[in-house]
Design a protein around this motif. Structure first.
Motif, PDB file in Angstrom:
ATOM      1  N   TYR A  81       0.825  -1.175  -0.149  1.00 37.91           N
ATOM      2  CA  TYR A  81       0.113  -0.060  -0.060  1.00 37.91           C
ATOM      3  C   TYR A  81       1.028   1.265  -0.017  1.00 37.91           C
ATOM      4  CZ  TYR A  81      -3.750  -2.989   1.410  1.00 37.91           C
ATOM      5  OH  TYR A  81      -4.827  -4.070   1.340  1.00 37.91           O
ATOM      6  N   TYR A  82       0.288   2.283  -0.756  1.00 39.00           N
ATOM      7  CA  TYR A  82       1.123   3.424  -0.775  1.00 39.00           C
ATOM      8  C   TYR A  82       0.207   4.587  -0.521  1.00 39.00           C
ATOM      9  CZ  TYR A  82       4.537   0.651  -3.750  1.00 39.00           C
ATOM     10  OH  TYR A  82       5.087  -0.333  -4.155  1.00 39.00           O
ATOM     11  N   GLY A  83       0.795   5.667   0.060  1.00 38.19           N
ATOM     12  CA  GLY A  83      -0.100   6.813   0.549  1.00 38.19           C
ATOM     13  C   GLY A  83       0.384   8.062   0.643  1.00 38.19           C
ATOM     14  N   LEU A  84      -0.204   9.262  -0.114  1.00 40.29           N
ATOM     15  CA  LEU A  84       0.363  10.604  -0.103  1.00 40.29           C
ATOM     16  C   LEU A  84      -0.063  11.328   1.069  1.00 40.29           C
ATOM     17  CD1 LEU A  84       0.676  11.294  -4.037  1.00 40.29           C
ATOM     18  CD2 LEU A  84       2.695  10.573  -2.428  1.00 40.29           C
ATOM     19  N   PRO A  85       0.419  12.018   1.873  1.00 44.38           N
ATOM     20  CA  PRO A  85      -0.097  12.519   2.857  1.00 44.38           C
ATOM     21  C   PRO A  85      -1.131  13.617   2.606  1.00 44.38           C
ATOM     22  CG  PRO A  85       1.962  13.503   2.812  1.00 44.38           C
ATOM     23  CD  PRO A  85       1.889  12.332   1.818  1.00 44.38           C
ATOM     24  N   VAL A  86      -2.280  13.874   3.479  1.00 42.93           N
ATOM     25  CA  VAL A  86      -3.313  15.042   3.136  1.00 42.93           C
ATOM     26  C   VAL A  86      -2.561  16.375   3.495  1.00 42.93           C
ATOM     27  CG1 VAL A  86      -3.976  15.139   5.591  1.00 42.93           C
ATOM     28  CG2 VAL A  86      -5.782  15.243   3.689  1.00 42.93           C
ATOM     29  N   THR A  87      -1.629  16.445   3.990  1.00 42.22           N
ATOM     30  CA  THR A  87      -0.823  17.958   4.183  1.00 42.22           C
ATOM     31  C   THR A  87      -0.474  18.563   2.825  1.00 42.22           C
ATOM     32  OG1 THR A  87       1.251  16.493   4.331  1.00 42.22           O
ATOM     33  CG2 THR A  87      -0.007  17.445   6.400  1.00 42.22           C
ATOM     34  N   ILE A  88      -0.681  17.561   1.616  1.00 43.29           N
ATOM     35  CA  ILE A  88      -0.564  18.158   0.360  1.00 43.29           C
ATOM     36  C   ILE A  88      -1.530  19.484   0.145  1.00 43.29           C
ATOM     37  CG2 ILE A  88      -1.058  17.475  -2.088  1.00 43.29           C
ATOM     38  CD1 ILE A  88       0.067  14.999  -1.716  1.00 43.29           C
ATOM     39  N   ASP A  89      -2.768  19.082   0.648  1.00 46.95           N
ATOM     40  CA  ASP A  89      -3.902  20.080   0.373  1.00 46.95           C
ATOM     41  C   ASP A  89      -3.355  21.362   0.931  1.00 46.95           C
ATOM     42  OD1 ASP A  89      -5.043  18.277  -0.961  1.00 46.95           O
ATOM     43  OD2 ASP A  89      -6.544  17.792   0.619  1.00 46.95           O
ATOM     44  N   ASP A  90      -2.709  21.252   2.139  1.00 40.37           N
ATOM     45  CA  ASP A  90      -2.363  22.583   2.779  1.00 40.37           C
ATOM     46  C   ASP A  90      -1.313  23.378   2.076  1.00 40.37           C
ATOM     47  OD1 ASP A  90      -4.331  22.358   4.908  1.00 40.37           O
ATOM     48  OD2 ASP A  90      -2.865  21.124   6.232  1.00 40.37           O
ATOM     49  N   LEU A  91      -0.344  22.591   1.689  1.00 36.95           N
ATOM     50  CA  LEU A  91       0.725  23.231   0.932  1.00 36.95           C
ATOM     51  C   LEU A  91       0.305  23.815  -0.355  1.00 36.95           C
ATOM     52  CD1 LEU A  91       3.394  20.067   1.394  1.00 36.95           C
ATOM     53  CD2 LEU A  91       3.634  22.563   2.332  1.00 36.95           C
ATOM     54  N   LEU A  92      -0.708  23.199  -1.162  1.00 40.50           N
ATOM     55  CA  LEU A  92      -1.238  23.697  -2.371  1.00 40.50           C
ATOM     56  C   LEU A  92      -2.040  25.076  -2.052  1.00 40.50           C
ATOM     57  CD1 LEU A  92      -2.421  20.522  -4.196  1.00 40.50           C
ATOM     58  CD2 LEU A  92      -0.327  22.084  -4.553  1.00 40.50           C
ATOM     59  N   ARG A  93      -2.674  25.022  -0.865  1.00 38.45           N
ATOM     60  CA  ARG A  93      -3.400  26.353  -0.535  1.00 38.45           C
ATOM     61  C   ARG A  93      -2.290  27.465  -0.323  1.00 38.45           C
ATOM     62  NH1 ARG A  93      -6.456  22.697   2.790  1.00 38.45           N
ATOM     63  NH2 ARG A  93      -8.154  22.180   1.893  1.00 38.45           N
ATOM     64  N   ASP A  94      -1.176  26.885   0.158  1.00 33.09           N
ATOM     65  CA  ASP A  94      -0.175  28.026   0.294  1.00 33.09           C
ATOM     66  C   ASP A  94       0.497  28.361  -0.770  1.00 33.09           C
ATOM     67  OD1 ASP A  94      -0.970  28.264   3.097  1.00 33.09           O
ATOM     68  OD2 ASP A  94       0.550  27.067   3.684  1.00 33.09           O
ATOM     69  N   ASN A  95       0.255  27.971  -2.109  1.00 40.31           N
ATOM     70  CA  ASN A  95       0.895  28.192  -3.337  1.00 40.31           C
ATOM     71  C   ASN A  95       1.968  27.550  -3.388  1.00 40.31           C
ATOM     72  OD1 ASN A  95      -1.730  29.894  -3.824  1.00 40.31           O
ATOM     73  ND2 ASN A  95      -0.589  31.402  -2.958  1.00 40.31           N
ATOM     74  N   LYS A  96       2.506  26.413  -3.048  1.00 37.94           N
ATOM     75  CA  LYS A  96       3.480  25.794  -3.208  1.00 37.94           C
ATOM     76  C   LYS A  96       3.501  24.888  -4.433  1.00 37.94           C
ATOM     77  CE  LYS A  96       5.043  27.195   1.020  1.00 37.94           C
ATOM     78  NZ  LYS A  96       6.247  28.256   0.902  1.00 37.94           N
ATOM     79  N   VAL A  97       4.640  24.554  -4.860  1.00 44.56           N
ATOM     80  CA  VAL A  97       4.874  23.599  -5.892  1.00 44.56           C
ATOM     81  C   VAL A  97       5.322  22.203  -4.930  1.00 44.56           C
ATOM     82  CG1 VAL A  97       6.302  22.678  -7.711  1.00 44.56           C
ATOM     83  CG2 VAL A  97       5.618  25.177  -7.606  1.00 44.56           C
ATOM     84  N   VAL A  98       4.443  21.482  -5.038  1.00 42.29           N
ATOM     85  CA  VAL A  98       4.609  19.972  -4.406  1.00 42.29           C
ATOM     86  C   VAL A  98       4.700  18.837  -5.262  1.00 42.29           C
ATOM     87  CG1 VAL A  98       3.309  18.395  -2.667  1.00 42.29           C
ATOM     88  CG2 VAL A  98       3.149  20.897  -2.727  1.00 42.29           C
ATOM     89  N   VAL A  99       5.819  18.264  -5.059  1.00 36.05           N
ATOM     90  CA  VAL A  99       6.314  17.127  -5.821  1.00 36.05           C
ATOM     91  C   VAL A  99       6.257  15.577  -4.958  1.00 36.05           C
ATOM     92  CG1 VAL A  99       8.431  15.966  -6.949  1.00 36.05           C
ATOM     93  CG2 VAL A  99       8.017  18.341  -6.863  1.00 36.05           C
ATOM     94  N   ALA A 100       5.509  14.687  -5.633  1.00 33.51           N
ATOM     95  CA  ALA A 100       5.293  13.392  -4.925  1.00 33.51           C
ATOM     96  C   ALA A 100       5.692  12.272  -5.921  1.00 33.51           C
ATOM     97  CB  ALA A 100       3.904  13.336  -4.348  1.00 33.51           C
ATOM     98  N   ASN A 101       6.092  11.329  -5.484  1.00 32.73           N
ATOM     99  CA  ASN A 101       6.375   9.823  -6.103  1.00 32.73           C
ATOM    100  C   ASN A 101       5.264   9.331  -6.339  1.00 32.73           C
ATOM    101  OD1 ASN A 101       7.015   7.374  -7.205  1.00 32.73           O
ATOM    102  ND2 ASN A 101       8.883   7.484  -5.977  1.00 32.73           N
ATOM    103  N   GLY A 102       4.495   9.026  -7.381  1.00 29.42           N
ATOM    104  CA  GLY A 102       3.040   8.551  -7.466  1.00 29.42           C
ATOM    105  C   GLY A 102       2.987   7.456  -8.286  1.00 29.42           C
TER     106      GLY A 102
END
Length: 196
Positions: A81-102
């Motif tokens: 099982y693989y998961g990306l943290p829900v904190t991604i949403d906060d980072l995007l709201r703060d206008n960040k560029v977010v990189v994830a291994n998907g």
């Protein structure tokens, strides 16, 4: 959760096992500051291993975490099982560029949740994939063969996918990724090659 992004940008790195996704991410992370790009660690139900920066978790704990909304996106593949943290949403709201291994498996859901999703498809020659899987030594030969059999591009066709060939020198592919990440929106160098 549409609307979580504002002006943030989620960049999802996908590709077959052995394509060098973690190596590319590490290359970019070492050369970019946190205020430029945020790299998220995914959770995987596998013990720590060389060459992969992840949060290890048992399968039972993962299921509980998923039920409690710990992951923005999660999926199963290769018996894990693989998961990306829900904190991604906060980072995007703060206008960040977010990189994830998907994963290519999760792209339809990711594209629906994040309308500004940018997909980077990492590719490598089949012989290179085989050599890398053997060198990292995480699995038996049979498991490696199974991964290679699944490494044929998935039937996903999302417009705007940026393709990086990573069969040669890491710096060439790594610098292409950095150029994409630091571009204002990704639009200036985005490839129109579909992911097939």
């Amino acid at each position: 959760m549409k609307g979580a992004e504002r002006n943030g940008r989620l960049v999802m790195i996908v590709g077959p096992s052995g394509a060098g996704k973690d190596s590319l991410i590490d290359y970019a992370r070492e050369r970019l500051s946190d205020d430029q790009v945020h790299f998220v660690r995914r959770t995987v139900t596998r013990p720590p291993s060389p060459g992969e920066d992840h949060n290890p978790m048992t399968a039972d704990d993962f299921k509980v975490a998923a039920l409690h909304g710990a992951f923005a996106l999660h999926w199963g593949a290769h018996g894990l099982y693989y998961g990306l943290p829900v904190t991604i949403d906060d980072l995007l709201r703060d206008n960040k560029v977010v990189v994830a291994n998907g994963s290519r498996l999760i792209l339809p859901a990711a594209n629906s949740r994040y309308p500004r999703l940018q997909i980077v498809s990492v590719r490598a020659d089949p012989k290179v994939l085989a050599a890398r899987l053997k060198a990292r030594g995480r699995e038996t030969s049979k498991a490696q063969e199974a991964r290679l059999a699944r490494s044929a591009p998935a039937a996903v066709d999302i417009e705007g996918t940026f393709v990086i060939e990573n069969s040669g020198d890491l710096s060439v592919a790594g610098n292409r990724l950095i150029d994409l990440l630091v571009s204002r929106s990704g639009e200036t160098i985005r490839s129109q090659t579909p992911l097939r």
